[in-house]
Design an enzyme around this catalytic site. Structure first.
Site, short mmCIF file in Angstrom:
data_model
loop_
_atom_site.label_atom_id
_atom_site.label_comp_id
_atom_site.label_asym_id
_atom_site.label_seq_id
_atom_site.Cartn_x
_atom_site.Cartn_y
_atom_site.Cartn_z
N HIS A 1 0.84 -1.20 0.00
CA HIS A 1 0.00 0.00 0.00
C HIS A 1 0.87 1.25 0.00
O HIS A 1 0.55 2.24 -0.66
CB HIS A 1 -0.92 0.00 1.23
CG HIS A 1 -2.15 -0.84 1.06
ND1 HIS A 1 -2.13 -2.21 1.09
CD2 HIS A 1 -3.45 -0.48 0.85
CE1 HIS A 1 -3.35 -2.68 0.91
NE2 HIS A 1 -4.18 -1.65 0.77
N HIS B 1 1.56 -3.68 9.47
CA HIS B 1 2.99 -3.52 9.15
C HIS B 1 3.76 -2.93 10.31
O HIS B 1 3.20 -2.24 11.17
CB HIS B 1 3.16 -2.56 7.96
CG HIS B 1 2.72 -3.15 6.66
ND1 HIS B 1 3.52 -4.01 5.94
CD2 HIS B 1 1.58 -3.01 5.96
CE1 HIS B 1 2.88 -4.37 4.84
NE2 HIS B 1 1.69 -3.79 4.84
#
Ligand SMILES: CC(C)=CCC/C(C)=C/CC/C(C)=C/COP(=O)(O)O
Length: 283
Positions: A204, A246
């Site tokens: 992303h 993440h």
């Protein structure tokens, strides 16, 4: 939770250890310059451990004089210069990773509904969808199809190329690095590839950085819209950590990689003529 503090207290003798393979030796401790046998006696009751310690530590190796020093006995042996630098790099990397894990865990405040900011999770997931590959690929393909100017088609074609390139490059890096997603992540992401079980780098973040640069360079946008694009890029990255998907370094590296990927798109830039040539060869 991994924290730098927790990692540093792993030794029974109190000497701090980072990443399990490096040892700090307090500089105030007197360095024994006599024979290795004497060193072994000072290291405690286990001679094997003591011998290992003596050979592991660059400080001790340098201090042990003729037994491990250069042939002339002056200055450190050549190998010390070679081994000291990797140790420093290793220690720095271990420290950075420990801080990364600790900070990422602290910031994962939307990792589940029960988290401290669990109520913001739906909004974060909306931002996640806004940076997903499928809406971007579908949007670029639709705009290419609908565009009735050569300039518009050229821009959308190259955005499409950039998005596909991004999927390939991120997939390769994820497959090579194989860093697991944080333990606190809920694997409830929409439409993922098998490599997406790995977290480094954040796809992303790469996409947001690349598309952000692309939009700023190729769309004539008013100043408020340009600010909005930058804000969106930042929010996509932040949401990855807040959702617990993440670690911070995955996102930072992702931003850098996406930034570089845009340079690659510029280098490869397909003109309508190139495309027609390519299609002509294929037909
Ligand atoms: C047409 C085609 C091949 C579409 C695939 C689009 C797709 C499934 C992209 C994956 C996007 C994704 C979930 C990336 C993972 O992002 P992270 O930020 O979690 O690394």
């Amino acid at each position: 939770m991994h924290s730098p503090k927790a990692k540093n207290t792993g030794r029974r003798d109190g000497s701090p250890v980072l990443g399990g393979s490096f040892e700090f030796v307090p500089l105030t401790k007197p360095v024994n310059r006599s024979s290795p046998r004497h060193l072994l006696q000072r290291q405690g009751s286990d001679p094997t451990t003591a011998r290992l310690r003596a050979s592991e530590s660059p400080l001790r190796r340098r201090g042990s004089g003729s037994s491990t020093g250069s042939a002339s006995g002056q200055g450190p042996p050549e190998e010390d210069g070679i081994r000291l630098n990797p140790s420093l790099i290793g220690i720095s990397l271990s420290s950075l990773l420990a801080i990364d894990l600790w900070l990422s865990k602290r910031l994962s405040v939307c990792a589940c509904e029960d988290s401290s900011w669990g109520s913001v999770r739906p909004l974060m997931k909306l931002i996640e969808v806004s940076g997903h590959g499928i809406p971007w690929l579908a949007g670029a393909a639709y705009s290419l199809y609908k565009s009735d100017t050569a300039a518009g088609q050229e821009v959308m074609l190259n955005l499409l190329v950039g998005l596909l390139l991004d999927l390939i490059l991120v997939g390769i890096v994820k497959a090579v690095v194989r860093r697991r997603r944080p333990a606190h992540n809920q694997m409830d992401m929409f439409a993922t590839f098998s490599v997406d079980r790995y977290s480094f780098p954040s796809g992303h973040a790469t996409r947001a950085a690349m598309c952000g640069r692309f939009l700023l360079a190729h769309l004539v946008l008013a100043a408020p819209l340009r600010v909005l694009v930058l804000l969106w890029v930042g929010l996509v990255g932040l949401s990855r950590v807040l959702l617990g998907r993440h670690n911070v370094t995955d996102v930072l590296f992702g931003f850098w990689m996406g930034y570089c990927q845009y340079n690659l798109v510029e280098i490869l830039w397909f003109s309508p003529q190139t495309l027609q040539g390519l299609l002509g060869h294929l037909a």
